[in-house]
Write a protein that holds these residues in place. Sequence first.
Motif, mmCIF file in Angstrom:
data_model
loop_
_atom_site.group_PDB
_atom_site.id
_atom_site.type_symbol
_atom_site.label_atom_id
_atom_site.label_comp_id
_atom_site.label_asym_id
_atom_site.label_seq_id
_atom_site.Cartn_x
_atom_site.Cartn_y
_atom_site.Cartn_z
ATOM 1 N N THR A 69 10.435 13.868 -0.541
ATOM 2 C CA THR A 69 9.811 15.170 -0.342
ATOM 3 C C THR A 69 9.017 15.512 -1.582
ATOM 4 N N GLN A 100 19.562 5.316 0.997
ATOM 5 C CA GLN A 100 18.227 5.508 1.527
ATOM 6 C C GLN A 100 18.078 6.947 1.989
ATOM 7 N N ILE A 128 3.668 6.788 1.357
ATOM 8 C CA ILE A 128 2.871 7.057 2.558
ATOM 9 C C ILE A 128 3.781 7.499 3.703
ATOM 10 N N ARG A 129 4.880 6.795 3.900
ATOM 11 C CA ARG A 129 5.805 7.108 4.992
ATOM 12 C C ARG A 129 6.921 8.072 4.577
ATOM 13 N N GLY A 130 7.001 8.370 3.278
ATOM 14 C CA GLY A 130 7.986 9.339 2.806
ATOM 15 C C GLY A 130 9.420 8.850 2.873
ATOM 16 N N ARG A 131 9.654 7.575 2.526
ATOM 17 C CA ARG A 131 10.999 7.005 2.562
ATOM 18 C C ARG A 131 11.334 6.353 1.224
ATOM 19 N N SER A 132 12.614 6.385 0.882
ATOM 20 C CA SER A 132 13.080 5.771 -0.358
ATOM 21 C C SER A 132 14.336 4.950 -0.080
ATOM 22 N N ASP A 150 10.089 2.988 -3.178
ATOM 23 C CA ASP A 150 9.614 4.262 -2.634
ATOM 24 C C ASP A 150 8.304 4.065 -1.894
ATOM 25 N N ASP A 151 8.292 4.478 -0.634
ATOM 26 C CA ASP A 151 7.115 4.412 0.218
ATOM 27 C C ASP A 151 6.551 5.825 0.296
ATOM 28 N N GLU A 168 0.836 -1.187 0.000
ATOM 29 C CA GLU A 168 0.000 0.000 0.000
ATOM 30 C C GLU A 168 0.879 1.247 0.000
ATOM 31 N N VAL A 221 3.515 1.719 -1.685
ATOM 32 C CA VAL A 221 4.924 1.363 -1.868
ATOM 33 C C VAL A 221 5.114 0.818 -3.281
ATOM 34 N N PRO A 260 14.803 10.349 2.776
ATOM 35 C CA PRO A 260 13.419 10.797 2.771
ATOM 36 C C PRO A 260 12.929 11.170 1.373
#
Length: 85
Positions: A80, A76, A57-61, A54-55, A35, A37, A78
């Motif tokens: 934006t 890895q 929803i959580r803003g992470r890569s 890339d997520d 979800e 991702v 964030p």
Amino acid sequence: NIYSEDGTTIRYAIVSGPYAGASGEAHCQWQQVGEGVYAISWQEAGGATVVHIDDFIRGRSQAFFTAADLSFHRMQGPLTELARL
């Protein structure tokens, strides 16, 4: 990274590390793996291959790439969201 509206093209720019300053545009493919991702992959003009997980929803890569010289890298950081023009 900036993705085209239809999700088929990426504009990328490396801003730090040994490849800082490299930029370009490539065709990319997306595959949802959870979800919000996505696995996003492309090959750059110089031969480098790239896969991002890339997520949104959580803003992470997480990024994995093999450079043209065949060295392998893991990164890895964030995500934006940029304002739309």
